[in-house]
Enzyme design. Structure first.
Site, mmCIF file in Angstrom:
data_model
loop_
_atom_site.group_PDB
_atom_site.id
_atom_site.type_symbol
_atom_site.label_atom_id
_atom_site.label_comp_id
_atom_site.label_asym_id
_atom_site.label_seq_id
_atom_site.Cartn_x
_atom_site.Cartn_y
_atom_site.Cartn_z
ATOM 1 N N LYS A 106 7.839 4.825 -0.310
ATOM 2 C CA LYS A 106 8.349 3.344 0.284
ATOM 3 C C LYS A 106 9.948 3.403 -0.109
ATOM 4 C CE LYS A 106 6.914 -0.161 2.407
ATOM 5 N NZ LYS A 106 5.903 -0.216 3.456
ATOM 6 N N SER A 116 2.995 6.567 13.234
ATOM 7 C CA SER A 116 3.897 7.345 12.737
ATOM 8 C C SER A 116 3.528 8.711 12.761
ATOM 9 C CB SER A 116 4.353 6.785 11.536
ATOM 10 O OG SER A 116 5.319 5.800 11.579
ATOM 11 N N LYS A 135 5.577 9.519 3.033
ATOM 12 C CA LYS A 135 5.826 8.502 4.175
ATOM 13 C C LYS A 135 5.856 7.081 3.639
ATOM 14 C CE LYS A 135 5.676 8.563 8.688
ATOM 15 N NZ LYS A 135 6.822 7.654 8.555
ATOM 16 N N HIS A 152 0.633 14.805 -3.445
ATOM 17 C CA HIS A 152 -0.063 15.745 -3.193
ATOM 18 C C HIS A 152 -0.618 16.203 -1.808
ATOM 19 C CE1 HIS A 152 -1.943 12.036 -1.526
ATOM 20 N NE2 HIS A 152 -2.868 12.718 -0.985
HETATM 21 P P1 NAD Z 1 9.056 -8.457 9.640
HETATM 22 O O1 NAD Z 1 10.278 -8.643 8.898
HETATM 23 O O2 NAD Z 1 8.987 -8.227 11.189
HETATM 24 O O3 NAD Z 1 8.403 -10.103 9.974
HETATM 25 C C1 NAD Z 1 8.026 -10.568 8.657
HETATM 26 C C2 NAD Z 1 7.773 -12.062 9.103
HETATM 27 O O4 NAD Z 1 7.359 -12.939 7.866
HETATM 28 C C3 NAD Z 1 9.342 -12.681 9.354
HETATM 29 O O5 NAD Z 1 9.361 -13.168 10.494
HETATM 30 C C4 NAD Z 1 9.634 -13.591 8.254
HETATM 31 O O6 NAD Z 1 10.289 -14.851 8.700
HETATM 32 C C5 NAD Z 1 8.014 -14.228 8.016
HETATM 33 N N1 NAD Z 1 8.080 -14.606 6.390
HETATM 34 C C6 NAD Z 1 8.699 -14.278 5.401
HETATM 35 N N2 NAD Z 1 8.301 -15.072 4.355
HETATM 36 C C7 NAD Z 1 7.300 -16.037 4.894
HETATM 37 C C8 NAD Z 1 6.475 -16.794 4.398
HETATM 38 N N3 NAD Z 1 6.577 -17.301 3.106
HETATM 39 N N4 NAD Z 1 5.562 -17.554 5.156
HETATM 40 C C9 NAD Z 1 5.517 -17.112 6.390
HETATM 41 N N5 NAD Z 1 6.308 -16.371 7.070
HETATM 42 C C10 NAD Z 1 7.006 -15.755 6.363
HETATM 43 O O7 NAD Z 1 8.210 -7.599 8.924
HETATM 44 P P2 NAD Z 1 6.799 -6.707 9.297
HETATM 45 O O8 NAD Z 1 7.451 -5.399 9.703
HETATM 46 O O9 NAD Z 1 5.999 -7.725 10.377
HETATM 47 O O10 NAD Z 1 6.072 -6.799 7.987
HETATM 48 C C11 NAD Z 1 5.228 -7.616 7.542
HETATM 49 C C12 NAD Z 1 4.221 -7.081 6.493
HETATM 50 O O11 NAD Z 1 3.389 -6.022 6.943
HETATM 51 C C13 NAD Z 1 4.954 -6.781 5.199
HETATM 52 O O12 NAD Z 1 3.998 -6.840 4.230
HETATM 53 C C14 NAD Z 1 5.088 -4.947 5.712
HETATM 54 O O13 NAD Z 1 5.003 -4.151 4.295
HETATM 55 C C15 NAD Z 1 3.726 -4.989 6.273
HETATM 56 N N6 NAD Z 1 3.488 -3.640 6.971
HETATM 57 C C16 NAD Z 1 4.382 -3.488 7.909
HETATM 58 C C17 NAD Z 1 4.479 -2.443 8.894
HETATM 59 C C18 NAD Z 1 5.331 -2.004 9.903
HETATM 60 O O14 NAD Z 1 5.050 -1.295 10.636
HETATM 61 N N7 NAD Z 1 6.344 -2.822 10.151
HETATM 62 C C19 NAD Z 1 3.341 -1.530 8.544
HETATM 63 C C20 NAD Z 1 2.473 -1.612 7.686
HETATM 64 C C21 NAD Z 1 2.481 -3.006 6.777
#
Ligand code: NAD
Length: 470
Positions: free
Chosen positions: A105, A361, A69, A64
């Protein structure tokens, strides 16, 4: 309990909100539908010469607004349902924070720890090439960003591949965000999601009317916080919360958790995690060998910042936090979220709380399209104007302003200042926007439903103004 279908969870939240809006049924079905999904399989020649098939996806949930993104994640359990769910969350999230994008995504089904850097580079570049082939990538089409398991490095590879395939396309670097600043990234993007999580929690904690019924005082000072996931989002959120006066009393990682009632030093825990590959055995802290147990610790604020489906009907009864601040996408299932709501727990929903990443972003995309760093034209002008005013104050009062103070007060906004200020404004104003929607429903809904109501109305308006649904 059966397998949790993530996309169905998102749609369950959508349906709860849809009961409170007045739009044609068909229009609601269109908003909910995932518009396009590209599933691909391609070969990887591994460093040892063997051939492996790599499975990957990109879903564009709603067009839309364009471009669409959303991040790209590397995880061994990535699947189509998850990618569609995350793409849908992006649609609603962008609408909540008024970022003019549709939701998308992507994901590659790999455990990144099992591949060498050059294998990861080949996978990322081939994935990018596949997206270009099917017109699933471009500054005006679909713009990925980092997510779970990816970082600025992968975005640099994606941007470079796209740029090589589009010689002379001036806006090509805007095909992905979250790039290193040397390649067109914006300052403040790396920490943006965690920073936004901090602004969101801080704002929620400013409102006495919401905090007092939870038995909490206002402000972050001394709040006892548990963080799940010390990756990009969790680490930066923890760092800002600690700086804001909160106490991080536990940190959970995938292979173990630690707790310390006096509060953990985030920078030192991060260092320990990098050195040892675990947070366990951090000096002065107590180990929690089963990491899932950390979610059940008694605390003021629980911040799940790892993955989806962490708080479900099987553990929700044991969650003792007064506030659940969803830094990850989909950490609470729809049913578990309803249970928390019934118990009076304040859930700050993902579609608002982790929107700092896509907000910054958006700023990066704007920077790439305008080909100029934020503040480049105005910084010196502001500084000169401020200095002139301060000198005039000195002349009128007869008092000299100390050199260090003069420099601080005269400071003109640079890129990082402007990005952080735009992020802070977005997180504060969006919180009040969804809180107002909740209040208008006489408080009979939670903040997540309020966020969905606002999003549905904004997206519906795009279709209605086209006259598609009279
Ligand atoms: P990342 O890979 O940098 O970090 C995730 C961390 O979680 C890792 O250190 C991993 O070892 C840990 N982990 C995995 N399973 C686990 C568990 N069961 N218990 C405890 N720790 C666990 O990822 P991120 O970028 O920090 O993303 C984390 C969440 O945030 C995801 O749901 C992602 O979709 C969301 N998110 C990320 C962004 C971004 O800008 N990176 C933006 C919006 C949302």
């Amino acid at each position: 309990m059966g397998k949790i279908e993530f996309f169905q969870q998102v749609n369950q939240n959508f349906d709860r909100a849809a009961k409170h809006v007045r739009h044609p049924e068909g229009l609601l079905r269109q908003i909910k539908a995932c518009n396009a999904t590209y599933r691909m399989a391609f070969p990887l020649k591994r460093d040892d010469g063997s051939i492996e098939v790599i499975f990957a996806w990109r879903a564009e949930h709603s067009q839309h607004k364009l471009p669409t993104k959303g991040g790209v994640r590397f995880a061994d359990n990535v699947n189509e349902d998850e990618i569609k769910a995350l793409a849908a969350l992006m649609t609603y999230k962008c609408a909540v924070v008024n970022v003019p994008f549709g939701g998308a995504k992507g994901g590659i089904q790999i455990d990144r720890h099992k591949y060498s850097d050059s294998e990861l580079e080949r996978i990322t570049r081939r994935y990018t090439y596949e997206l270009v082939k099917k017109n699933f990538l471009g500054p005006g089409i679909d713009v990925p960003a980092p997510d779970y398991g990816t970082s600025a490095r992968e975005m640099a590879w994606m941007a470079d591949t796209y740029i090589q395939l589009h010689p002379g396309q001036l806006d090509a670097p805007a095909c992905v965000t979250g790039k290193p600043t040397s390649l067109g990234g914006v300052r403040g993007r790396k920490e943006a999601t965690g920073h936004g999580v901090f602004f969101g929690i801080r704002e929620a904690c400013r409102i006495a009317e919401d905090l007092h019924p939870l038995g909490l005082s206002t402000g972050l000072e001394g709040k006892r916080i548990v963080i799940q996931g010390l990756g990009n989002v969790g680490y930066h959120a923890a760092r800002f919360l600690e700086q804001g006066g909160a106490k991080i009393i536990a940190i959970a990682e995938h292979n173990g958790a630690i707790t310390c009632e006096q509060g953990l030093d985030i920078e030192k825990v991060k260092q320990h995690h990098l050195e040892h590959g675990t947070v366990l055995d951090f000096p002065g802290a107590t180990n929690i060998p089963d990491t899932a147990d950390a979610l059940e610790l008694e605390c003021d604020i629980l911040v799940p910042a790892a993955l989806e489906n962490q708080i479900t009907l099987s553990n929700v009864d044991r969650i003792r936090a007064k506030i659940v601040a969803e830094a990850a996408n989909g950490p609470t299932t729809a049913d578990a979220s309803e249970e928390l709501e019934k118990r009076g727990v304040l859930v700050i929903p993902d579609i608002y709380l982790n929107a700092g990443g896509v907000t910054v972003s958006y700023f990066e995309w704007l920077k790439n399209l305008s080909h100029v760093r934020f503040g480049r034209l105005s910084k010196r002008f502001e500084e000169n104007t401020n200095t002139t005013i301060l000198r005039e104050v000195e002349r009128m009062t007869g008092k000299q302003i100390p050199g260090e103070m003069l420099t601080r007060l005269a400071h003109g906004a640079d890129e990082e200042d402007l990005v952080n200020s735009g992020l802070e404004e977005t997180m504060i104003s969006s919180y009040h926007e969804i809180r107002e929607i909740k209040k208008k429903q006489d408080g009979g809904i939670d903040l997540r439903t309020a966020g969905f109501i606002g999003s549905i109305d904004k997206i519906a308006r795009c279709y209605l103004d086209l006259g598609i649904f009279p």
